[in-house]
Design a protein around this motif. Structure first.
Motif, PDB file in Angstrom:
ATOM      1  N   ARG A 132       5.440  26.960  28.792  1.00 54.02           N
ATOM      2  CA  ARG A 132       5.932  27.770  27.674  1.00 54.02           C
ATOM      3  C   ARG A 132       6.611  26.890  26.622  1.00 54.02           C
ATOM      4  NH1 ARG A 132       7.120  33.116  25.968  1.00 54.02           N
ATOM      5  NH2 ARG A 132       7.567  32.715  23.764  1.00 54.02           N
ATOM      6  N   ALA A 133       7.323  25.863  27.068  1.00 56.23           N
ATOM      7  CA  ALA A 133       7.996  24.956  26.120  1.00 56.23           C
ATOM      8  C   ALA A 133       6.979  24.215  25.259  1.00 56.23           C
ATOM      9  CB  ALA A 133       8.877  23.974  26.882  1.00 56.23           C
ATOM     10  N   ILE A 134       5.860  23.805  25.870  1.00 50.30           N
ATOM     11  CA  ILE A 134       4.803  23.135  25.103  1.00 50.30           C
ATOM     12  C   ILE A 134       4.184  24.117  24.106  1.00 50.30           C
ATOM     13  CG2 ILE A 134       2.548  22.017  25.246  1.00 50.30           C
ATOM     14  CD1 ILE A 134       3.423  20.940  28.011  1.00 50.30           C
ATOM     15  N   ALA A 135       3.937  25.353  24.556  1.00 53.12           N
ATOM     16  CA  ALA A 135       3.367  26.370  23.668  1.00 53.12           C
ATOM     17  C   ALA A 135       4.292  26.653  22.490  1.00 53.12           C
ATOM     18  CB  ALA A 135       3.097  27.656  24.452  1.00 53.12           C
ATOM     19  N   ASP A 136       5.583  26.762  22.751  1.00 50.85           N
ATOM     20  CA  ASP A 136       6.547  27.020  21.684  1.00 50.85           C
ATOM     21  C   ASP A 136       6.587  25.861  20.692  1.00 50.85           C
ATOM     22  OD1 ASP A 136       7.226  29.468  22.745  1.00 50.85           O
ATOM     23  OD2 ASP A 136       9.016  28.740  23.775  1.00 50.85           O
ATOM     24  N   ALA A 137       6.510  24.637  21.206  1.00 53.58           N
ATOM     25  CA  ALA A 137       6.516  23.459  20.323  1.00 53.58           C
ATOM     26  C   ALA A 137       5.274  23.458  19.434  1.00 53.58           C
ATOM     27  CB  ALA A 137       6.579  22.180  21.159  1.00 53.58           C
ATOM     28  N   PHE A 138       4.122  23.821  20.018  1.00 50.17           N
ATOM     29  CA  PHE A 138       2.889  23.866  19.231  1.00 50.17           C
ATOM     30  C   PHE A 138       2.984  24.950  18.154  1.00 50.17           C
ATOM     31  CE2 PHE A 138      -1.311  25.392  18.203  1.00 50.17           C
ATOM     32  CZ  PHE A 138      -2.000  24.207  17.962  1.00 50.17           C
ATOM     33  N   ARG A 139       3.526  26.102  18.510  1.00 49.82           N
ATOM     34  CA  ARG A 139       3.644  27.186  17.535  1.00 49.82           C
ATOM     35  C   ARG A 139       4.519  26.771  16.359  1.00 49.82           C
ATOM     36  NH1 ARG A 139       7.216  31.807  16.933  1.00 49.82           N
ATOM     37  NH2 ARG A 139       6.130  33.487  15.832  1.00 49.82           N
ATOM     38  N   ARG A 140       5.648  26.160  16.658  1.00 45.83           N
ATOM     39  CA  ARG A 140       6.534  25.722  15.579  1.00 45.83           C
ATOM     40  C   ARG A 140       5.817  24.763  14.641  1.00 45.83           C
ATOM     41  NH1 ARG A 140      10.294  25.500  19.860  1.00 45.83           N
ATOM     42  NH2 ARG A 140       9.968  23.251  20.088  1.00 45.83           N
ATOM     43  N   ARG A 141       5.044  23.852  15.222  1.00 49.72           N
ATOM     44  CA  ARG A 141       4.331  22.860  14.404  1.00 49.72           C
ATOM     45  C   ARG A 141       3.185  23.506  13.644  1.00 49.72           C
ATOM     46  NH1 ARG A 141       3.444  20.186  11.172  1.00 49.72           N
ATOM     47  NH2 ARG A 141       2.888  17.995  10.968  1.00 49.72           N
ATOM     48  N   LEU A 149       2.774  26.562  12.616  1.00 54.52           N
ATOM     49  CA  LEU A 149       3.142  27.495  11.567  1.00 54.52           C
ATOM     50  C   LEU A 149       3.511  26.801  10.258  1.00 54.52           C
ATOM     51  CD1 LEU A 149       5.114  30.292  13.464  1.00 54.52           C
ATOM     52  CD2 LEU A 149       2.784  30.355  12.542  1.00 54.52           C
ATOM     53  N   ARG A 150       3.692  25.496  10.309  1.00 56.01           N
ATOM     54  CA  ARG A 150       3.898  24.765   9.056  1.00 56.01           C
ATOM     55  C   ARG A 150       2.591  24.683   8.268  1.00 56.01           C
ATOM     56  NH1 ARG A 150       7.262  19.477  11.278  1.00 56.01           N
ATOM     57  NH2 ARG A 150       8.734  20.624  12.603  1.00 56.01           N
ATOM     58  N   ALA A 179      -4.585  25.494  12.135  1.00 55.53           N
ATOM     59  CA  ALA A 179      -4.340  25.539  13.579  1.00 55.53           C
ATOM     60  C   ALA A 179      -5.621  25.548  14.405  1.00 55.53           C
ATOM     61  CB  ALA A 179      -3.483  26.756  13.926  1.00 55.53           C
ATOM     62  N   ALA A 180      -6.661  26.213  13.909  1.00 46.76           N
ATOM     63  CA  ALA A 180      -7.903  26.332  14.683  1.00 46.76           C
ATOM     64  C   ALA A 180      -8.604  24.998  14.882  1.00 46.76           C
ATOM     65  CB  ALA A 180      -8.855  27.302  14.000  1.00 46.76           C
ATOM     66  N   LEU A 206      -1.904  32.653  17.499  1.00 47.78           N
ATOM     67  CA  LEU A 206      -1.395  32.121  16.231  1.00 47.78           C
ATOM     68  C   LEU A 206      -2.276  32.532  15.064  1.00 47.78           C
ATOM     69  CD1 LEU A 206      -0.247  28.541  17.248  1.00 47.78           C
ATOM     70  CD2 LEU A 206       1.194  30.398  16.436  1.00 47.78           C
ATOM     71  N   LEU A 207      -3.583  32.494  15.263  1.00 48.99           N
ATOM     72  CA  LEU A 207      -4.486  32.902  14.188  1.00 48.99           C
ATOM     73  C   LEU A 207      -4.304  34.380  13.862  1.00 48.99           C
ATOM     74  CD1 LEU A 207      -7.762  31.007  15.165  1.00 48.99           C
ATOM     75  CD2 LEU A 207      -6.147  30.449  13.346  1.00 48.99           C
ATOM     76  N   ARG A 208      -4.102  35.202  14.875  1.00 48.62           N
ATOM     77  CA  ARG A 208      -3.835  36.624  14.642  1.00 48.62           C
ATOM     78  C   ARG A 208      -2.523  36.789  13.885  1.00 48.62           C
ATOM     79  NH1 ARG A 208      -2.726  40.257  19.778  1.00 48.62           N
ATOM     80  NH2 ARG A 208      -0.919  38.879  19.780  1.00 48.62           N
ATOM     81  N   GLU A 209      -1.519  36.001  14.265  1.00 47.94           N
ATOM     82  CA  GLU A 209      -0.220  36.077  13.604  1.00 47.94           C
ATOM     83  C   GLU A 209      -0.329  35.728  12.120  1.00 47.94           C
ATOM     84  OE1 GLU A 209       4.180  33.910  13.854  1.00 47.94           O
ATOM     85  OE2 GLU A 209       2.769  33.756  15.537  1.00 47.94           O
TER      86      GLU A 209
END
Length: 230
Positions: A93-102, A104-105, A110-111, A159-162
């Motif tokens: 989950r920590a890796i997923a959260d780190a990827f999301r933060r990055r 979303l910039r 992302a794809a 992320l793409l849906r978001e």
């Protein structure tokens, strides 16, 4: 990603060649993606963004594929990977959260992490991190790859849906929620009408949490089943 290095060109350098850097090219490519889309990326489009001769880019990247690989590597290589705790769920989950933060910039890019075959240590660093967590949990290398792909697909898909959430996924503003709910309730479809209050609302943070926790539930259950059955 190809391992070819563009051959050095002889003669007078193209306009702007001496001012170019790989970092600058990546930034320009991200701007093209952000303003248009990934499909709009090309040597000419990026050169136009930089105000240079398109030929000058070939001293740094190998055409369109090189541009896309460079962006994907930038997204993955610049991740701030968390330290491992030894807890499978917490670490994934920590890796997923780190990827999301990055991601979303530069959400429109992302794809690329799903579509590029990267071969550099920079591009493969997050893959290494996830595989280490899965292998430590008892997965075989083959099983770890299957789970890696499943988690990554869930992560990027969410992320793409978001990023692209429209009326189909609901909205977050009160007038929009009310309008969407009214549309759904007029559909005459019983299941849609019943779910209208929930279909009309979209909370990106909550949806990301739900999707990742569901994926992690599946990963944990799969690992437990595989290790139990030998």
């Amino acid at each position: 990603m190809t391992d070819r290095t563009p051959a050095a060109r002889r003669g007078r350098p193209p306009k702007g060649a001496g001012q170019l850097t790989r970092a600058g090219i990546i930034e320009a490519t991200l701007k093209v993606i952000g303003s248009d889309c990934v499909g709009a990326v090309g040597v000419r489009a990026v050169a136009r963004q930089l105000g240079v001769d398109p030929k000058s880019l070939y001293n740094h990247v190998d055409g369109k594929d090189g541009l896309l690989d460079a962006v994907a590597e930038h997204l993955l290589g610049s991740l701030e990977l968390p330290s491992r705790t030894g807890d499978l769920r917490v670490d994934l989950r920590a890796i997923a959260d780190a990827f999301r933060r990055r991601a979303l910039r530069h959400p429109a890019a992302a794809a690329l992490v799903l579509t590029r075959q990267l071969g550099s240590a920079e591009g493969l660093a997050p893959v290494q991190a996830v595989l280490e967590v899965l292998r430590s949990a008892g997965c075989s290398p083959e099983e770890a790859v299957h789970l890696l792909r499943t988690v990554l697909a869930t992560l990027v898909g969410t992320l793409l849906r978001e990023v692209n959430a429209g009326p189909t996924y609901g909205t977050g503003d009160l007038p929009g929620i009310a309008a969407r709910r009214a549309t759904l309730e007029r559909s005459g479809l019983p299941a849609v009408v019943e779910a209208a209050p929930y279909l009309a609302r979209f909370d990106s943070e909550a949806e990301f949490d739900y999707a990742m926790e569901l994926a992690l539930d599946a990963v944990v259950a799969r690992i437990e089943a595989v290790t139990r059955d030998g």
